[in-house]
Write an enzyme that holds these catalytic residues in place. Structure first.
Site, PDB file in Angstrom:
ATOM      1  N   GLU A 232      44.166   1.233  27.919  1.00 13.50           N
ATOM      2  CA  GLU A 232      43.162   2.029  28.622  1.00 13.50           C
ATOM      3  C   GLU A 232      42.932   1.427  30.003  1.00 13.50           C
ATOM      4  O   GLU A 232      42.185   0.465  30.152  1.00 13.50           O
ATOM      5  CB  GLU A 232      41.843   2.049  27.840  1.00 13.50           C
ATOM      6  CG  GLU A 232      40.753   2.843  28.538  1.00 13.50           C
ATOM      7  CD  GLU A 232      39.334   2.361  28.215  1.00 13.50           C
ATOM      8  OE1 GLU A 232      38.411   3.169  28.326  1.00 13.50           O
ATOM      9  OE2 GLU A 232      39.152   1.173  27.884  1.00 13.50           O
TER      10      GLU A 232
ATOM     11  N   ASP B 184      41.723  -1.599  24.482  1.00 13.28           N
ATOM     12  CA  ASP B 184      40.509  -1.274  25.219  1.00 13.28           C
ATOM     13  C   ASP B 184      40.480  -2.009  26.565  1.00 13.28           C
ATOM     14  O   ASP B 184      41.033  -3.099  26.698  1.00 13.28           O
ATOM     15  CB  ASP B 184      39.324  -1.738  24.348  1.00 13.28           C
ATOM     16  CG  ASP B 184      37.991  -1.306  24.888  1.00 13.28           C
ATOM     17  OD1 ASP B 184      37.815  -0.097  25.091  1.00 13.28           O
ATOM     18  OD2 ASP B 184      37.123  -2.173  25.099  1.00 13.28           O
TER      19      ASP B 184
END
Ligand code: CA
Length: 626
Positions: free
Chosen positions: A365, A336
């Site tokens: 990400e 993330d």
């Protein structure tokens, strides 16, 4: 009692009580990692031992196990004990807490045997289709865990941002569905304990990194899901969050050191919101103040920003990730908010994981829209070399393509609008060091839903899906899209994270079965299943080269090819049927005489002097034959 006696007496009581409290609290409250394994490439493990004033005691290990390093922090409730597992002959030893010579508490530390071939485990690649699930919203396989006494946020399906009761058992119960759809890897948004008071269902404010949230099941259930996927030749991808923990995390509530997280003076608990502008990671013109706010600012007040430049923090995150891979037999990780982290720390983090597991894939990400920026984050990037930086991150998400795809399909064609946007997007492929390790997607749990943008038009869905399933990289599908699910993000994130129909006993309709699906859902679903089942064994799609031709009349044509095979993909975003000559594609078509469109199952003659016709708003995926 006279005053002096009274004071003396009080002093005695105080002394006694402080002695007793030290004594009484001399117990181990947490040991992390709870156990480790023998035979890891890195033989050292740093064991965190937590308890009231524990650092004031003597720590000894039984069976002559040597302490390589014992590290204390400014908070006396922590000690970090490093051992070398190669030097331990037994499968367990004791961590003894001693007051002078008396053992006051003890923990049996286990060193397990690894699964055979664990280090060489396979991971997700361009052969896979990754299916993304928000576990709270997919299927409720165990109603008994919907609410837990010890976890604040109780299940209530009528609250959009509340807990809805979906869990790991619900996923396990629907593995046939996933496999039949053509999914080969399953990415779950975080399932570790997130005990925030509300809005905890997304799981990104984790409060225990070693424990699956009780509302999803247990650590054993998580491993069972992974093992059952593995038995089907599928795998589990863990969503890992290095950037932040939940503010209710027990370590955040009792920080080992003030620099465990980033704190800003004047903010409540040290809070300052990130400016979310992480291009400051490489921007040579960036102001330091902006860079600091981007990287050290908190993602949210409930998500304190972890300081990965503190070696203890970094090692905690590294060991925790390896612990999950080894324990749960994982097949990959998605990380993330990648660029919000200390990038040097993250390079070490990924390198430690991929050194331990050389085939292991990790996708980060990095939500940026420039291909140069995305390239920066992929391992061995020439662009990052300018900074003397190597992220070691194997896979990155193709956000530039994600951004252009709906525009390309929706817009009316002009010089710089329509399908030319896709063509232009792929002209940047030379920037990426590992083109087959690009993560390709139409949407995810944070973006607008594709079918909402497209107003539920199945033809637009088919066009988008035809692209992501045939271009280079690893396609990812977000749960529900395959049945046409919609939801308007402008109404809040819950709108794009709705319950999958049929996941709850009380649901009136189930999209999990063919009989249960509405005819509209069937159209979406069957197309998806057909495409991804076809793709499973198509080496030419997994690893072939690409040749693309400039769009004309809003029709985009490209070929995926290798020495043995060639596939012609035609995407017509034009609402009108198009007929065009094939001679322009001669360099890709020479030697081929026929083709089979895997969408319509029709066989067509292929002749460079001939023509081809494609319906408006549709795609053809033609396997060429000689
Ligand atoms: Ca449940």
């Amino acid at each position: 009692m006279e005053e002096s006696k009274k004071t003396k007496h009080m002093k005695k009581i105080l002394l006694l009580s402080s002695f007793l409290s030290t004594f009484a609290f001399a117990q181990i409250q947490k040991v992390e990692p709870m156990f480790w394994w023998k035979g890891m490439k890195n033989p050292e493990v740093q064991i965190l031992v937590y308890g009231k004033d524990i650092s004031k005691y003597n720590i000894e290990l039984s069976d002559n196990v040597k302490i390589q390093n014992l590290q204390k922090t400014e908070n006396p409730n922590y000690v970090f004990v490093t051992i070398n597992t190669n030097e331990v002959n037994k499968s367990s030893f004791k961590i003894n807490i001693k007051n002078k010579n008396k053992i006051v508490d003890s923990y049996t530390y286990e060193l397990k045997d690894r699964q055979p071939n664990s280090a060489n485990r396979t991971s997700f690649t361009s052969k896979d289709m990754v299916y993304l699930i928000m576990p709270d919203r997919f299927a409720n396989g165990d109603e008994s865990n919907d609410s837990k006494k010890e976890l604040t946020d109780k299940a209530n399906r009528s609250i959009p941002d509340g807990r809805h009761g979906g869990d790991l058992r619900g996923i396990i119960n629907n593995l046939d569905y996933l496999q039949n759809l053509g999914a080969t890897a399953v990415w779950l948004t975080p399932v570790n304990e997130d005990n925030e008071k509300q809005h905890s269902y997304h799981g990104y404010a984790q409060t225990d990194l070693y424990k699956i949230d009780g509302r999803y099941g247990s650590n054993e259930d998580y491993r069972e899901l992974s093992q059952k996927l593995n038995q089907r030749g599928m795998m589990l991808i863990q969503d890992y969050v290095t950037n932040h923990w939940g503010i209710s995390h027990w370590m955040i509530q009792d920080l080992p050191s003030q620099d465990w997280i980033h704190k800003f003076p004047g903010g409540k608990d040290g809070f300052r919101r990130s400016n979310y502008r992480t291009t400051t990671q490489f921007d040579k013109n960036a102001a330091e103040v902006d860079k600091k706010e981007a990287l050290n600012g908190w993602f949210d007040y409930t998500m304190p920003d972890m300081n990965q430049s503190n070696p203890l923090v970094l090692n905690y995150l590294t060991q925790n990730a390896i612990w999950w891979i080894e324990y749960a037999e994982l097949g990959g990780m998605r990380v993330d908010t990648y660029p919000y982290n200390d990038k040097e720390g993250m390079a070490k983090w990924v390198k430690a994981i991929t050194t331990e597991y050389p085939n292991f894939n990790v996708v980060g990400e990095a939500w940026m829209y420039s291909s140069a920026h995305i390239s920066y984050w992929q391992k061995d990037s020439k662009i990052a070399e300018i900074d003397n930086y190597n992220s070691y991150l194997p896979s990155v998400m193709d956000f530039p393509l994600f951004s252009e795809l709906p525009k390309a399909i929706k817009e009316e064609e002009s010089w710089d609008k329509g399908m030319i946007k896709l063509y232009n997007s792929f002209t940047n492929d030379f920037l990426y060091p590992d083109i087959n390790n690009m993560f390709v997607f139409m949407e995810n749990h944070d973006t607008e839903r594709w079918n909402e943008i497209m107003n539920g038009d199945v033809n637009d869905y088919k066009l988008g899906l035809s692209l992501i399933s045939t271009v280079r990289g690893i396609p990812q599908v977000y749960y529900g899209s395959e049945i046409g699910m919609r939801g308007d993000k402008s109404k809040g994130d819950a709108a794009i994270r709705q319950d999958f129909p049929g996941g709850w006993k009380s649901d009136k309709q189930s999209a999990f079965t063919n009989e249960g699906r509405t005819s509209e859902q069937k159209t979406f679903h069957d197309f998806t299943a057909k495409l991804f089942n076809w793709r499973k064994n198509k080496e030419v799609i997994h690893s072939g080269k690409t040749k693309h031709y400039m769009p004309q009349s809003n029709v985009y044509v490209y070929f995926r090819y290798n020495e043995n095979e060639s596939v012609m993909v035609i995407l017509n975003a034009n609402p009108e049927k198009q007929t065009f000559k094939l001679d322009r594609f001669a360099e890709s078509l020479n030697g081929f005489t026929s083709g089979k469109d895997i969408i319509s199952d029709k066989v067509l003659p292929i002749n460079t002097n001939g023509e081809i016709t494609i319906d408006g708003k549709s795609s053809m995926i033609i396997e060429l034959g000689k």
